[in-house]
Each structure stands twice: as C-alpha cells, then as structure tokens.
Write a protein that holds these residues in place. Structure first.
Motif, PDB file in Angstrom:
ATOM      1  N   VAL A   1       4.012   3.672  -5.934  1.00 36.90           N
ATOM      2  CA  VAL A   1       2.748   3.215  -6.800  1.00 36.90           C
ATOM      3  C   VAL A   1       1.617   4.362  -6.313  1.00 36.90           C
ATOM      4  O   VAL A   1       1.075   4.967  -7.071  1.00 36.90           O
ATOM      5  CB  VAL A   1       2.277   1.792  -6.961  1.00 36.90           C
ATOM      6  N   MET A   2       1.594   4.458  -4.882  1.00 38.33           N
ATOM      7  CA  MET A   2       0.583   5.240  -4.291  1.00 38.33           C
ATOM      8  C   MET A   2       0.933   6.745  -4.585  1.00 38.33           C
ATOM      9  O   MET A   2      -0.077   7.621  -4.768  1.00 38.33           O
ATOM     10  CB  MET A   2       0.584   5.003  -2.851  1.00 38.33           C
ATOM     11  N   LEU A   3       2.170   7.010  -4.693  1.00 33.75           N
ATOM     12  CA  LEU A   3       2.390   8.441  -5.158  1.00 33.75           C
ATOM     13  C   LEU A   3       2.203   8.737  -6.442  1.00 33.75           C
ATOM     14  O   LEU A   3       1.627   9.819  -6.846  1.00 33.75           O
ATOM     15  CB  LEU A   3       3.932   8.569  -4.857  1.00 33.75           C
ATOM     16  N   LEU A   4       2.307   7.822  -7.481  1.00 32.22           N
ATOM     17  CA  LEU A   4       1.962   7.985  -8.725  1.00 32.22           C
ATOM     18  C   LEU A   4       0.357   8.089  -8.775  1.00 32.22           C
ATOM     19  O   LEU A   4      -0.097   8.984  -9.671  1.00 32.22           O
ATOM     20  CB  LEU A   4       2.390   6.932  -9.415  1.00 32.22           C
ATOM     21  N   LEU A   5      -0.337   7.466  -7.901  1.00 31.96           N
ATOM     22  CA  LEU A   5      -1.845   7.416  -7.773  1.00 31.96           C
ATOM     23  C   LEU A   5      -2.188   8.836  -7.469  1.00 31.96           C
ATOM     24  O   LEU A   5      -3.380   9.314  -7.880  1.00 31.96           O
ATOM     25  CB  LEU A   5      -2.532   6.476  -7.300  1.00 31.96           C
ATOM     26  N   SER A   6      -1.517   9.798  -6.823  1.00 34.05           N
ATOM     27  CA  SER A   6      -2.071  10.965  -6.059  1.00 34.05           C
ATOM     28  C   SER A   6      -1.465  12.157  -7.272  1.00 34.05           C
ATOM     29  O   SER A   6      -1.879  13.264  -6.936  1.00 34.05           O
ATOM     30  CB  SER A   6      -1.165  11.271  -5.035  1.00 34.05           C
ATOM     31  N   TRP A   7      -1.182  11.861  -8.350  1.00 35.69           N
ATOM     32  CA  TRP A   7      -0.791  12.960  -9.302  1.00 35.69           C
ATOM     33  C   TRP A   7      -1.805  13.095 -10.287  1.00 35.69           C
ATOM     34  O   TRP A   7      -2.565  12.283 -10.805  1.00 35.69           O
ATOM     35  CB  TRP A   7       0.617  12.391 -10.211  1.00 35.69           C
ATOM     36  N   ASP A   8      -1.900  14.227 -10.715  1.00 39.38           N
ATOM     37  CA  ASP A   8      -2.835  14.730 -11.765  1.00 39.38           C
ATOM     38  C   ASP A   8      -1.971  14.981 -12.717  1.00 39.38           C
ATOM     39  O   ASP A   8      -0.975  15.611 -13.039  1.00 39.38           O
ATOM     40  CB  ASP A   8      -3.482  15.906 -11.320  1.00 39.38           C
ATOM     41  N   ILE A   9      -2.583  14.498 -13.987  1.00 43.14           N
ATOM     42  CA  ILE A   9      -1.766  14.318 -15.251  1.00 43.14           C
ATOM     43  C   ILE A   9      -2.476  15.283 -16.386  1.00 43.14           C
ATOM     44  O   ILE A   9      -3.575  14.875 -16.763  1.00 43.14           O
ATOM     45  CB  ILE A   9      -1.241  13.172 -16.015  1.00 43.14           C
TER      46      ILE A   9
END
Length: 147
Positions: free
Chosen positions: A37-45
C-alpha cells in the motif's frame, strides 16, 4: 483503503510468491500488505483519453508503466516517445527491456520504460549522430516474398 481491503481478502496461498514459496504468517501478510500500500501511494498516475501511465520513482531508474484504457496493444512507438517527453522530459533517455524468459512478466498489454533520472545521461549504445527526423512520412505496405 480499497487496495488494502482487496489484499486482505486474498487467501493465504495468494502470498506464497512474495515469500519464496512458503506460506507466510498473518503478521507477515499484514506487514507485506502495508508495504504494498505504501508503494502504491508513492506512484504518480497520469491519464488521458487513450493511455494510463504509472510512474514509479523508487530506485536508481524511473519506471513508466504504459497501458491503453481499452486494453489494446500500444503499437505506435511515437506515442511512447511523446509520453516519455511529456511526463519526464524530452532530454531524458529511456529504454524498453526485452527480458530473459526467466524474468518475463506478460500479464496484459503493458509497456515498460526505464528512464535515467539524469537528463544529461546517454546510454552507451544507440545512435551517436545528431537528430534526424522526417516529418509526415509516407507509409508503404510491406510486401511478402514467399520462398
């Protein structure tokens, strides 16, 4: 929260691949889910009417994951070049890797570019001469010659 709940709903066997073939304990699964979840939050989409691009900036390279909304293949190289230029910048170099079969990931029509975060960096391969672009190129059909 949606991603967290989706992962929490998975059976324990779902996590075996992330734990080198062993069944993780509940605390291990919870810690792994939180990490994801923390990894997903670091992504820009980024999205437009045709493409979705996920940008991951963790590590020594910037990773762009490009896919079309309709699930069709992205066959136009110039679209990927434009995506790289608009999101990262025109003077950054990127590569697309055709991996060894043992590292192959092929789940959907996704395209992955890895970009060096230094705009002055040049890969030690490729063309070394100045830019040469022909605008409005005519398209010719390819003839097949059977032997």
């Amino acid at each position: 929260m949606v991603q967290r709940n989706l992962l929490l709903a998975q059976p324990p066997s779902y996590f075996i691949g992330a734990f080198n073939g062993r069944l993780p304990s509940l605390p291990e699964r919870l810690a792994w889910i939180e990490q994801q979840v923390m990894l997903l939050l670091s992504w820009d989409i980024y999205c437009n009417d045709t493409y979705q691009v996920v940008v991951e900036r963790n590590g020594s390279l910037i990773h762009l994951c490009i896919r079309r909304h309709d699930g069709q293949p992205c066959t136009d190289w110039s679209d990927r070049q434009q995506i790289k230029n608009e999101i990262i910048g025109p003077e950054y170099e990127a590569v697309e890797l055709f991996p060894a079969e043992s590292r192959l990931i092929d789940t959907t029509n996704e395209y992955h570019l890895w970009v060096n975060p230094n705009p002055g960096f040049r890969f030690p391969f490729g063309f070394t001469h100045n830019r040469c672009v022909i605008e409005n190129q005519a398209v010719f059909g390819r003839e097949s010659h059977a032997a």
